[in-house]
Enzyme design. Structure first.
Site, PDB file in Angstrom:
ATOM      1  N   GLY A  38      -3.073  24.105 -28.110  1.00  8.82           N
ATOM      2  CA  GLY A  38      -3.082  24.659 -29.479  1.00  8.82           C
ATOM      3  C   GLY A  38      -4.181  24.007 -30.312  1.00  8.82           C
ATOM      4  O   GLY A  38      -4.947  24.688 -31.015  1.00  8.82           O
ATOM      5  N   HIS A  39      -4.250  22.678 -30.219  1.00  9.31           N
ATOM      6  CA  HIS A  39      -5.317  21.970 -30.936  1.00  9.31           C
ATOM      7  C   HIS A  39      -6.689  22.352 -30.363  1.00  9.31           C
ATOM      8  O   HIS A  39      -7.651  22.538 -31.119  1.00  9.31           O
ATOM      9  CB  HIS A  39      -5.138  20.457 -30.814  1.00  9.31           C
ATOM     10  CG  HIS A  39      -3.819  19.956 -31.325  1.00  9.31           C
ATOM     11  ND1 HIS A  39      -2.865  19.417 -30.502  1.00  9.31           N
ATOM     12  CD2 HIS A  39      -3.296  19.925 -32.575  1.00  9.31           C
ATOM     13  CE1 HIS A  39      -1.814  19.050 -31.222  1.00  9.31           C
ATOM     14  NE2 HIS A  39      -2.043  19.354 -32.491  1.00  9.31           N
TER      15      HIS A  39
HETATM   16  P1  AMP Z   1      -0.507  18.476 -35.575  1.00  9.64           P
HETATM   17  O1  AMP Z   1      -1.429  17.427 -35.127  1.00  9.64           O
HETATM   18  O2  AMP Z   1       0.306  19.030 -34.408  1.00  9.64           O
HETATM   19  O3  AMP Z   1       0.308  18.126 -36.745  1.00  9.64           O
HETATM   20  O4  AMP Z   1      -1.364  19.713 -36.021  1.00  9.64           O
HETATM   21  C1  AMP Z   1      -2.748  19.719 -36.214  1.00  9.64           C
HETATM   22  C2  AMP Z   1      -3.190  21.146 -36.381  1.00  9.64           C
HETATM   23  O5  AMP Z   1      -2.955  21.857 -35.157  1.00  9.64           O
HETATM   24  C3  AMP Z   1      -2.399  21.898 -37.462  1.00  9.64           C
HETATM   25  O6  AMP Z   1      -3.275  22.763 -38.180  1.00  9.64           O
HETATM   26  C4  AMP Z   1      -1.397  22.685 -36.648  1.00  9.64           C
HETATM   27  O7  AMP Z   1      -0.955  23.873 -37.285  1.00  9.64           O
HETATM   28  C5  AMP Z   1      -2.223  23.027 -35.417  1.00  9.64           C
HETATM   29  N1  AMP Z   1      -1.357  23.361 -34.282  1.00  9.64           N
HETATM   30  C6  AMP Z   1      -0.334  22.630 -33.782  1.00  9.64           C
HETATM   31  N2  AMP Z   1       0.263  23.292 -32.773  1.00  9.64           N
HETATM   32  C7  AMP Z   1      -0.399  24.467 -32.627  1.00  9.64           C
HETATM   33  C8  AMP Z   1      -0.261  25.603 -31.770  1.00  9.64           C
HETATM   34  N3  AMP Z   1       0.691  25.665 -30.839  1.00  9.64           N
HETATM   35  N4  AMP Z   1      -1.119  26.634 -31.933  1.00  9.64           N
HETATM   36  C9  AMP Z   1      -2.098  26.594 -32.869  1.00  9.64           C
HETATM   37  N5  AMP Z   1      -2.274  25.558 -33.713  1.00  9.64           N
HETATM   38  C10 AMP Z   1      -1.449  24.516 -33.598  1.00  9.64           C
END
Ligand code: AMP
Length: 291
Positions: A38-39
């Protein structure tokens, strides 16, 4: 080649200034690390849009509540650096908490109203912490474009509002949620799940899809949609529903009838792991993004 890791604000400013001098546009992806596909999709989107891409990896203490998972949040900087590099990043910013919050930091950013539902009441202070760190990161990196995931729909909506309300000169892009083959939204927290819990977790997305199907079949009563959704989630063995809501996708306020684009958002504890997911139902069916 691995993208270098900067740990200080000064190093980032220097690297970004050099990129600017070379005439490059700057893209930015803020994260808390423990990076997954996702990232990676956000980093690839940034690399497709901007010529110099910065990814921050910072487990931000101010967005965790006292009983949340700050201490045990996974920290995997080495593999994060690899994933960033392979996805097109040019610099990884991995500061310490002391670098981001020097002693006597007393300024915080609050976006009102949009935090009235969902993770606002469920995680008091969370969005204040998110907005504060994201604005600080914007001011450090000075990106042209910053990329966020639709997975955290309320966060993306709030960041957009902050940027608008405070005239922050950054374009906010929201990228689609990346899912495992069985539909589970990718999340750094999925690694907390036991194999048995992991096998149950895709039921969360199936419940969201069933809400979409009910809407497509003509259900317009939001209370009925919400209670069917909550019941389906509660039927997952070992699950506890934190919330299951259908809200106006723009204001994030409750509504009675499905007469506009809505955000269907859920938070569910599977055992002790809190997972969130959402879909947007618009006039043209599911749109997996908030704008
Ligand atoms: P996090 O580090 O997981 O808090 O998130 C960092 C960024 O990655 C944020 O903008 C989240 O929305 C995005 N993010 C996390 N998981 C996903 C995913 N499965 N698909 C797309 N973006 C994601």
């Amino acid at each position: 080649m691995l993208a270098p890791i900067a740990t200080t604000v000064a190093e980032v400013r220097e690297a970004v200034a050099a990129a600017r001098r070379a005439g490059k546009s700057v893209g930015f992806v803020p994260t808390m690390g423990a990076l997954h596909e996702g990232h990676a999709s956000l980093v690839r989107a940034a690399a497709a849009t901007s010529q110099f891409v910065v990814v921050s990896v910072f487990v931000n203490p101010t967005q965790f509540g006292p009983n949340e998972d700050f201490a045990k949040y996974p920290r995997t900087l080495e593999s994060d650096q690899k994933l960033c590099s392979e996805s097109g990043a040019h610099l990884v910013f991995a500061p310490t908490a002391a670098e981001m919050y020097p002693e006597r930091s007393v300024t915080f950013v609050e976006v009102k109203e949009l935090d009235a539902e969902l993770d606002g009441p469920a995680r008091p202070g969370h969005f204040r912490g998110v907005c504060t760190v994201v604005l600080k990161l914007f001011n450090i990196v000075l990106p042209d474009v910053s990329h966020f995931g639709a997975k955290d729909a309320q966060q993306a909506r709030i960041i957009r509002q902050m940027v608008r309300d405070l005239n922050v000169p950054v374009v906010v892009r929201v990228e689609p949620t990346v899912r495992e083959a069985d539909g589970l939204a990718m999340s750094s927290r999925n690694r907390y799940l036991s194999p048995a819990e992991r096998a149950l977790a895709p039921a969360i997305y199936r419940a969201l899809q069933n809400a979409q199907a009910r809407a497509a079949a003509g259900e317009v009563d939001v209370a009925r949609l919400e209670s069917a959704l909550a019941a389906e989630l509660a039927a997952i063995p070992g699950a506890r529903v934190d919330y299951a809501r259908v809200l106006d996708a723009s204001t994030l306020q409750p509504l009675a009838r499905l007469d506009r684009e809505v955000l269907v958002a859920v938070a569910v504890f599977i055992g002790t792991t809190r997972l969130i997911d959402n879909i947007v139902i618009g006039e043209r069916g599911i749109r997996n993004a908030v704008s």
